[in-house]
Design a protein around this motif. Structure first.
Motif, PDB file in Angstrom:
ATOM      1  N   GLU A   1      -0.767  12.812   2.300  1.00  0.00           N
ATOM      2  CA  GLU A   1      -0.401  11.512   2.864  1.00  0.00           C
ATOM      3  C   GLU A   1      -0.720  10.365   1.908  1.00  0.00           C
ATOM      4  O   GLU A   1       0.072   9.442   1.730  1.00  0.00           O
ATOM      5  N   ALA A   2      -1.899  10.414   1.293  1.00  0.00           N
ATOM      6  CA  ALA A   2      -2.288   9.359   0.361  1.00  0.00           C
ATOM      7  C   ALA A   2      -1.360   9.328  -0.847  1.00  0.00           C
ATOM      8  O   ALA A   2      -1.040   8.255  -1.378  1.00  0.00           O
ATOM      9  N   LYS A   3      -0.906  10.496  -1.273  1.00  0.00           N
ATOM     10  CA  LYS A   3       0.014  10.565  -2.413  1.00  0.00           C
ATOM     11  C   LYS A   3       1.360   9.940  -2.049  1.00  0.00           C
ATOM     12  O   LYS A   3       1.977   9.254  -2.866  1.00  0.00           O
ATOM     13  N   VAL A   4       1.819  10.193  -0.834  1.00  0.00           N
ATOM     14  CA  VAL A   4       3.076   9.582  -0.385  1.00  0.00           C
ATOM     15  C   VAL A   4       2.977   8.067  -0.463  1.00  0.00           C
ATOM     16  O   VAL A   4       3.867   7.392  -0.993  1.00  0.00           O
ATOM     17  N   VAL A   5       1.883   7.509   0.037  1.00  0.00           N
ATOM     18  CA  VAL A   5       1.705   6.050   0.014  1.00  0.00           C
ATOM     19  C   VAL A   5       1.610   5.550  -1.425  1.00  0.00           C
ATOM     20  O   VAL A   5       2.191   4.506  -1.774  1.00  0.00           O
ATOM     21  N   GLU A   6       0.896   6.273  -2.269  1.00  0.00           N
ATOM     22  CA  GLU A   6       0.753   5.865  -3.670  1.00  0.00           C
ATOM     23  C   GLU A   6       2.111   5.795  -4.364  1.00  0.00           C
ATOM     24  O   GLU A   6       2.406   4.818  -5.079  1.00  0.00           O
ATOM     25  N   VAL A   7       2.944   6.792  -4.135  1.00  0.00           N
ATOM     26  CA  VAL A   7       4.263   6.808  -4.771  1.00  0.00           C
ATOM     27  C   VAL A   7       5.154   5.710  -4.204  1.00  0.00           C
ATOM     28  O   VAL A   7       5.864   5.026  -4.946  1.00  0.00           O
ATOM     29  N   LEU A   8       5.121   5.514  -2.902  1.00  0.00           N
ATOM     30  CA  LEU A   8       5.917   4.447  -2.292  1.00  0.00           C
ATOM     31  C   LEU A   8       5.554   3.088  -2.883  1.00  0.00           C
ATOM     32  O   LEU A   8       6.430   2.266  -3.179  1.00  0.00           O
ATOM     33  N   ASN A   9       4.263   2.873  -3.081  1.00  0.00           N
ATOM     34  CA  ASN A   9       3.819   1.585  -3.597  1.00  0.00           C
ATOM     35  C   ASN A   9       4.149   1.381  -5.072  1.00  0.00           C
ATOM     36  O   ASN A   9       4.077   0.256  -5.582  1.00  0.00           O
ATOM     37  N   ALA A  10       4.504   2.446  -5.759  1.00  0.00           N
ATOM     38  CA  ALA A  10       4.923   2.334  -7.159  1.00  0.00           C
ATOM     39  C   ALA A  10       6.440   2.410  -7.289  1.00  0.00           C
ATOM     40  O   ALA A  10       6.962   2.391  -8.406  1.00  0.00           O
ATOM     41  N   SER A  11       7.123   2.464  -6.142  1.00  0.00           N
ATOM     42  CA  SER A  11       8.567   2.703  -6.155  1.00  0.00           C
ATOM     43  C   SER A  11       9.279   1.703  -5.243  1.00  0.00           C
ATOM     44  O   SER A  11       8.673   0.781  -4.703  1.00  0.00           O
ATOM     45  N   SER A  12      10.558   1.922  -5.077  1.00  0.00           N
ATOM     46  CA  SER A  12      11.379   0.973  -4.322  1.00  0.00           C
ATOM     47  C   SER A  12      11.110   1.009  -2.818  1.00  0.00           C
ATOM     48  O   SER A  12      11.558   0.120  -2.089  1.00  0.00           O
ATOM     49  N   GLY A  13      10.360   1.993  -2.347  1.00  0.00           N
ATOM     50  CA  GLY A  13      10.042   2.074  -0.927  1.00  0.00           C
ATOM     51  C   GLY A  13       8.883   1.194  -0.498  1.00  0.00           C
ATOM     52  O   GLY A  13       8.555   1.133   0.687  1.00  0.00           O
ATOM     53  N   LYS A  14       8.271   0.491  -1.436  1.00  0.00           N
ATOM     54  CA  LYS A  14       7.107  -0.342  -1.117  1.00  0.00           C
ATOM     55  C   LYS A  14       7.459  -1.430  -0.111  1.00  0.00           C
ATOM     56  O   LYS A  14       8.483  -2.092  -0.217  1.00  0.00           O
ATOM     57  N   ASN A  15       6.607  -1.620   0.900  1.00  0.00           N
ATOM     58  CA  ASN A  15       6.737  -2.760   1.801  1.00  0.00           C
ATOM     59  C   ASN A  15       5.344  -3.185   2.254  1.00  0.00           C
ATOM     60  O   ASN A  15       4.334  -2.629   1.819  1.00  0.00           O
ATOM     61  N   ASN A  16       5.278  -4.166   3.140  1.00  0.00           N
ATOM     62  CA  ASN A  16       3.978  -4.680   3.567  1.00  0.00           C
ATOM     63  C   ASN A  16       3.119  -3.601   4.199  1.00  0.00           C
ATOM     64  O   ASN A  16       1.901  -3.547   3.975  1.00  0.00           O
ATOM     65  N   ALA A  17       3.738  -2.717   4.979  1.00  0.00           N
ATOM     66  CA  ALA A  17       2.973  -1.662   5.640  1.00  0.00           C
ATOM     67  C   ALA A  17       2.371  -0.685   4.627  1.00  0.00           C
ATOM     68  O   ALA A  17       1.219  -0.265   4.758  1.00  0.00           O
ATOM     69  N   THR A  18       3.139  -0.307   3.616  1.00  0.00           N
ATOM     70  CA  THR A  18       2.605   0.631   2.621  1.00  0.00           C
ATOM     71  C   THR A  18       1.532  -0.028   1.768  1.00  0.00           C
ATOM     72  O   THR A  18       0.593   0.635   1.331  1.00  0.00           O
ATOM     73  N   GLU A  19       1.663  -1.342   1.553  1.00  0.00           N
ATOM     74  CA  GLU A  19       0.714  -2.048   0.680  1.00  0.00           C
ATOM     75  C   GLU A  19      -0.596  -2.391   1.367  1.00  0.00           C
ATOM     76  O   GLU A  19      -1.665  -2.240   0.770  1.00  0.00           O
ATOM     77  N   VAL A  20      -0.537  -2.899   2.603  1.00  0.00           N
ATOM     78  CA  VAL A  20      -1.755  -3.456   3.200  1.00  0.00           C
ATOM     79  C   VAL A  20      -2.151  -2.831   4.536  1.00  0.00           C
ATOM     80  O   VAL A  20      -3.106  -3.293   5.164  1.00  0.00           O
ATOM     81  N   LYS A  21      -1.442  -1.793   4.974  1.00  0.00           N
ATOM     82  CA  LYS A  21      -1.780  -1.197   6.266  1.00  0.00           C
ATOM     83  C   LYS A  21      -2.066   0.301   6.202  1.00  0.00           C
ATOM     84  O   LYS A  21      -2.983   0.793   6.852  1.00  0.00           O
ATOM     85  N   MET A  22      -1.269   1.051   5.437  1.00  0.00           N
ATOM     86  CA  MET A  22      -1.380   2.511   5.490  1.00  0.00           C
ATOM     87  C   MET A  22      -2.756   3.006   5.045  1.00  0.00           C
ATOM     88  O   MET A  22      -3.446   3.697   5.805  1.00  0.00           O
ATOM     89  N   ASN A  23      -3.159   2.677   3.837  1.00  0.00           N
ATOM     90  CA  ASN A  23      -4.465   3.135   3.355  1.00  0.00           C
ATOM     91  C   ASN A  23      -5.610   2.431   4.070  1.00  0.00           C
ATOM     92  O   ASN A  23      -6.596   3.052   4.469  1.00  0.00           O
ATOM     93  N   GLN A  24      -5.477   1.106   4.206  1.00  0.00           N
ATOM     94  CA  GLN A  24      -6.581   0.288   4.689  1.00  0.00           C
ATOM     95  C   GLN A  24      -6.929   0.531   6.156  1.00  0.00           C
ATOM     96  O   GLN A  24      -8.111   0.546   6.525  1.00  0.00           O
ATOM     97  N   PHE A  25      -5.918   0.715   7.000  1.00  0.00           N
ATOM     98  CA  PHE A  25      -6.180   0.787   8.432  1.00  0.00           C
ATOM     99  C   PHE A  25      -5.721   2.087   9.104  1.00  0.00           C
ATOM    100  O   PHE A  25      -6.259   2.460  10.139  1.00  0.00           O
ATOM    101  N   ILE A  26      -4.714   2.753   8.536  1.00  0.00           N
ATOM    102  CA  ILE A  26      -4.154   3.934   9.193  1.00  0.00           C
ATOM    103  C   ILE A  26      -4.763   5.216   8.635  1.00  0.00           C
ATOM    104  O   ILE A  26      -5.419   5.969   9.358  1.00  0.00           O
ATOM    105  N   LEU A  27      -4.582   5.488   7.350  1.00  0.00           N
ATOM    106  CA  LEU A  27      -5.127   6.723   6.780  1.00  0.00           C
ATOM    107  C   LEU A  27      -6.657   6.700   6.773  1.00  0.00           C
ATOM    108  O   LEU A  27      -7.290   7.762   6.829  1.00  0.00           O
ATOM    109  N   SER A  28      -7.238   5.506   6.723  1.00  0.00           N
ATOM    110  CA  SER A  28      -8.703   5.404   6.778  1.00  0.00           C
ATOM    111  C   SER A  28      -9.239   5.668   8.178  1.00  0.00           C
ATOM    112  O   SER A  28     -10.431   5.940   8.358  1.00  0.00           O
ATOM    113  N   GLY A  29      -8.349   5.561   9.181  1.00  0.00           N
ATOM    114  CA  GLY A  29      -8.763   5.783  10.558  1.00  0.00           C
ATOM    115  C   GLY A  29      -9.492   4.623  11.186  1.00  0.00           C
ATOM    116  O   GLY A  29     -10.030   4.746  12.293  1.00  0.00           O
TER     117      GLY A  29
END
Length: 292
Positions: A200-228
């Motif tokens: 899951e963390a790898k998916v977010v990392e790639v999205l944030n380095a690619s065209s799929g990046k958005n606010n959720a991938t940048e400031v929500k997925m790792n910080q609040f969702i995958l961290s629990g």
């Protein structure tokens, strides 16, 4: 240091308290009101004044700021019993709640002749409310917006004048639709990748380095969702309400926007399923249940 203007700040919740505190730090005299005694005490501890009621806060205030749950509550607080008449003639209302644009226009009509209205909802969450770096989307007459700008600058880093009264709240609803749609895409992408066997963390990392990046991938997925932690400070019910406001606006304008309608339906169902009070990043739990 600004000391000339007295401000009434009504609504000292997660967002309102730090915003009101930043006004105090900027040198404004601020009379705050909230139904919560604890919130009022916290504001006093930050140097603010505690008013006995919203009407008392408005008395003698040049600027009235509302940071409440929705436009209906704002109207009840200001117009019920004609409380707004306690404010000086010509005072400025900054309606910073997440309200529907038609509610804001109705409010402006109700208080016209005595008060001026600028709708000025914000984006950025609790962290940026504390930092004073919120983005503001404002609607109102040019002269009223210019009068409001120094006060808004004490709470925000970016201020956009979007048009006449109601334009700010329309823009806020549109913004939160895009934000909410981004959360759906980001969460579904992570769940899809996980089902295939991707980290899951790898998916977010790639999205944030690619065209799929958005606010959720940048400031929500790792910080609040995958961290629990699920602690962004913005409730799921409020997100659902804002997106539904955008969907209702679309319908009222005679548009057929299936993506917006489906997004609003998903968020509404998530609020019913999980409860509107949970953090909106809990939407991950909702979608995770859907995929099985």
């Amino acid at each position: 240091m600004q000391t000339a203007t007295r401000i009434a700040f009504i609504g000292l919740g997660q967002m309102g308290l730090p915003m009101a505190t930043n006004l105090v730090k900027a040198g404004y005299e601020v009379a705050g009101f909230d139904l919560s005694p604890e919130a009022l005490q916290k504001f006093v501890n930050e140097g603010g004044q505690a008013a006995k009621s919203a009407a008392d806060a408005m008395a003698g205030s040049d600027v009235i700021i509302t940071m409440l749950s929705n436009g209906k509550v704002v109207r009840n607080v200001l117009v019920e019993g004609k409380a707004y008449l306690r404010a000086p003639n010509g005072a400025l209302i900054l309606e910073m709640s997440s309200s529907a644009p038609e509610e804001t226009r109705s409010l402006a009509e109700a208080v016209s002749g005595h008060l001026r209205v600028v709708d000025a909802p914000v984006s950025g969450g609790v962290k940026r409310a504390v930092d004073g770096t919120l983005a503001v989307m404002a609607g109102g007459a040019d002269a009223d917006f210019l009068a409001a700008r120094p006060v808004l600058e004490a709470m925000s880093a970016k201020i956009f004048h979007c048009g006449p009264v109601g334009a700010g709240h329309a823009m806020k609803a549109i913004n939160n639709y895009v934000s909410g749609a981004g959360v759906i895409a980001a969460v579904e992408a992570v769940l899809l990748g996980n089902a295939f066997g991707l980290d899951e963390a790898k998916v977010v990392e790639v999205l944030n380095a690619s065209s799929g990046k958005n606010n959720a991938t940048e400031v929500k997925m790792n910080q609040f969702i995958l961290s629990g932690t699920f602690g962004s400070g913005f409730a799921l019910g409020l997100m659902a309400k804002d997106i539904r406001t955008a969907a209702n606006l679309s319908v009222s304008l005679g548009l057929s926007q299936q993506g917006l309608t489906q997004t609003a339906d998903l968020w509404d169902d998530a609020a019913r399923t999980l409860g509107g009070a949970v953090d909106h990043t809990r939407f991950y739990d909702y979608l995770k249940r859907q995929v099985g």
